[in-house]
Scaffold this active site. Structure first.
Site, PDB file in Angstrom:
ATOM      1  N   ASP A  94       0.183   4.696   4.190  1.00  0.00           N
ATOM      2  CA  ASP A  94       0.763   5.228   5.427  1.00  0.00           C
ATOM      3  C   ASP A  94      -0.378   5.723   6.331  1.00  0.00           C
ATOM      4  O   ASP A  94      -1.328   6.352   5.861  1.00  0.00           O
ATOM      5  CB  ASP A  94       1.721   6.383   5.077  1.00  0.00           C
ATOM      6  CG  ASP A  94       2.608   6.753   6.244  1.00  0.00           C
ATOM      7  OD1 ASP A  94       3.827   6.574   6.134  1.00  0.00           O
ATOM      8  OD2 ASP A  94       2.085   7.235   7.286  1.00  0.00           O
ATOM      9  N   ASN A 102      13.968   6.690   4.163  1.00  0.00           N
ATOM     10  CA  ASN A 102      14.754   7.195   5.274  1.00  0.00           C
ATOM     11  C   ASN A 102      15.603   5.994   5.697  1.00  0.00           C
ATOM     12  O   ASN A 102      15.090   5.022   6.248  1.00  0.00           O
ATOM     13  CB  ASN A 102      13.846   7.648   6.429  1.00  0.00           C
ATOM     14  CG  ASN A 102      13.076   8.909   6.080  1.00  0.00           C
ATOM     15  OD1 ASN A 102      13.597   9.793   5.407  1.00  0.00           O
ATOM     16  ND2 ASN A 102      11.839   8.990   6.529  1.00  0.00           N
ATOM     17  N   GLN A 125      14.643   7.603   9.958  1.00  0.00           N
ATOM     18  CA  GLN A 125      13.909   6.325   9.928  1.00  0.00           C
ATOM     19  C   GLN A 125      13.410   5.992  11.329  1.00  0.00           C
ATOM     20  O   GLN A 125      14.202   5.903  12.272  1.00  0.00           O
ATOM     21  CB  GLN A 125      14.812   5.196   9.408  1.00  0.00           C
ATOM     22  CG  GLN A 125      14.082   3.865   9.292  1.00  0.00           C
ATOM     23  CD  GLN A 125      14.965   2.745   8.741  1.00  0.00           C
ATOM     24  OE1 GLN A 125      16.124   2.974   8.398  1.00  0.00           O
ATOM     25  NE2 GLN A 125      14.433   1.549   8.686  1.00  0.00           N
ATOM     26  N   GLU A 126      12.107   5.830  11.451  1.00  0.00           N
ATOM     27  CA  GLU A 126      11.533   5.531  12.760  1.00  0.00           C
ATOM     28  C   GLU A 126      11.194   4.054  12.918  1.00  0.00           C
ATOM     29  O   GLU A 126      11.289   3.507  14.010  1.00  0.00           O
ATOM     30  CB  GLU A 126      10.275   6.382  12.980  1.00  0.00           C
ATOM     31  CG  GLU A 126      10.640   7.840  13.237  1.00  0.00           C
ATOM     32  CD  GLU A 126       9.437   8.740  13.431  1.00  0.00           C
ATOM     33  OE1 GLU A 126       8.289   8.255  13.330  1.00  0.00           O
ATOM     34  OE2 GLU A 126       9.667   9.935  13.659  1.00  0.00           O
ATOM     35  N   HIS A 173      11.514   0.582   4.361  1.00  0.00           N
ATOM     36  CA  HIS A 173      10.270   0.956   3.678  1.00  0.00           C
ATOM     37  C   HIS A 173      10.510   2.129   2.751  1.00  0.00           C
ATOM     38  O   HIS A 173      11.190   3.082   3.091  1.00  0.00           O
ATOM     39  CB  HIS A 173       9.153   1.273   4.672  1.00  0.00           C
ATOM     40  CG  HIS A 173       9.548   2.229   5.757  1.00  0.00           C
ATOM     41  ND1 HIS A 173      10.318   1.852   6.836  1.00  0.00           N
ATOM     42  CD2 HIS A 173       9.298   3.544   5.924  1.00  0.00           C
ATOM     43  CE1 HIS A 173      10.514   2.890   7.616  1.00  0.00           C
ATOM     44  NE2 HIS A 173       9.906   3.939   7.091  1.00  0.00           N
ATOM     45  N   HIS A 206       8.897   5.232   0.818  1.00  0.00           N
ATOM     46  CA  HIS A 206       7.731   6.126   0.810  1.00  0.00           C
ATOM     47  C   HIS A 206       7.433   6.532  -0.634  1.00  0.00           C
ATOM     48  O   HIS A 206       8.334   7.020  -1.336  1.00  0.00           O
ATOM     49  CB  HIS A 206       8.044   7.417   1.576  1.00  0.00           C
ATOM     50  CG  HIS A 206       8.213   7.252   3.058  1.00  0.00           C
ATOM     51  ND1 HIS A 206       7.207   7.515   3.955  1.00  0.00           N
ATOM     52  CD2 HIS A 206       9.283   6.878   3.807  1.00  0.00           C
ATOM     53  CE1 HIS A 206       7.639   7.321   5.185  1.00  0.00           C
ATOM     54  NE2 HIS A 206       8.911   6.932   5.132  1.00  0.00           N
TER      55      HIS A 206
HETATM   56  P1  5GP Z   1       9.919   6.458   8.717  1.00  0.00           P
HETATM   57  O1  5GP Z   1      10.003   7.725   9.495  1.00  0.00           O
HETATM   58  O2  5GP Z   1      10.375   5.282   9.530  1.00  0.00           O
HETATM   59  O3  5GP Z   1      10.583   6.540   7.378  1.00  0.00           O
HETATM   60  O4  5GP Z   1       8.377   6.265   8.376  1.00  0.00           O
HETATM   61  C1  5GP Z   1       7.539   5.433   9.078  1.00  0.00           C
HETATM   62  C2  5GP Z   1       6.163   5.653   8.516  1.00  0.00           C
HETATM   63  O5  5GP Z   1       5.338   4.624   8.986  1.00  0.00           O
HETATM   64  C3  5GP Z   1       5.524   6.972   8.956  1.00  0.00           C
HETATM   65  O6  5GP Z   1       5.207   7.737   7.795  1.00  0.00           O
HETATM   66  C4  5GP Z   1       4.301   6.547   9.725  1.00  0.00           C
HETATM   67  O7  5GP Z   1       3.200   7.374   9.489  1.00  0.00           O
HETATM   68  C5  5GP Z   1       4.062   5.144   9.229  1.00  0.00           C
HETATM   69  N1  5GP Z   1       3.447   4.271  10.234  1.00  0.00           N
HETATM   70  C6  5GP Z   1       3.865   4.111  11.513  1.00  0.00           C
HETATM   71  N2  5GP Z   1       3.081   3.218  12.141  1.00  0.00           N
HETATM   72  C7  5GP Z   1       2.169   2.803  11.221  1.00  0.00           C
HETATM   73  C8  5GP Z   1       1.082   1.874  11.286  1.00  0.00           C
HETATM   74  O8  5GP Z   1       0.805   1.240  12.305  1.00  0.00           O
HETATM   75  N3  5GP Z   1       0.353   1.700  10.145  1.00  0.00           N
HETATM   76  C9  5GP Z   1       0.649   2.368   8.996  1.00  0.00           C
HETATM   77  N4  5GP Z   1      -0.140   2.127   7.943  1.00  0.00           N
HETATM   78  N5  5GP Z   1       1.654   3.250   8.902  1.00  0.00           N
HETATM   79  C10 5GP Z   1       2.401   3.472  10.011  1.00  0.00           C
END
Ligand code: 5GP
Length: 139
Positions: free
Chosen positions: A29, A85, A92-93, A98, A100
């Protein structure tokens, strides 16, 4: 427009890749919650867990199963929080499923998975029975 994670899979955006096979992919991440914070994804884009086909879900779990001990050992963690998420309302962004894997350490100040929800509901026995039946009928 491919998701940012598809762009990582395609090598268009750099990432620290830690594992890949025919159907799954894993990388560090970019904003780690702990050293070794790893994301495990299906190569193909599926927004939510329920969109993932059965065969890919099996592969995804196999990769998670393989990487949890690898990640923990690599950073000498005491434990790990392993979570999805699943949907925007859950935080979830990136709309590409994915998992974690967040290494955890004794006394790291973090919370358990129970800390992620808002106010906890006060449910009566009948409501619990009803909810269980609704889930069971769909499972
Ligand atoms: P979410 O909130 O969707 O569950 O988590 C998305 C995760 O993706 C976040 O922890 C964020 O730090 C990670 N992330 C977002 N953009 C990138 C990227 O360009 N490269 C990597 N390695 N991680 C990313």
């Amino acid at each position: 427009m491919p998701t940012i994670f598809s762009q990582i899979v395609d090598g268009e955006i750099p990432a620290r890749v830690v594992y890949e096979d025919e159907t799954t992919f894993a990388f560090l991440d970019a904003n780690p919650l702990a050293p070794g914070h790893t994301l495990v994804i299906p190569r193909e884009e599926y927004e939510r867990l329920n969109d993932v086909p059965d065969e890919v879900a099996t592969d995804l779990y196999e990769t998670i199963h393989r990487l949890v001990p690898a990640v923990e050992d690599a950073v000498d963690a005491d434990a790990s929080t392993v979570a999805f998420n699943n949907g925007e309302a859950a935080g979830q962004e990136v709309p590409h499923v994915h998992c974690h894997i967040v290494p955890r350490f004794d006394g790291d100040g973090g919370g358990p998975i129970h800390a992620v929800a808002g106010e906890t509901p006060d449910l009566g026995e009948d409501e619990l029975d009803g909810i269980a039946a609704e889930i069971e009928s769909r499972a």
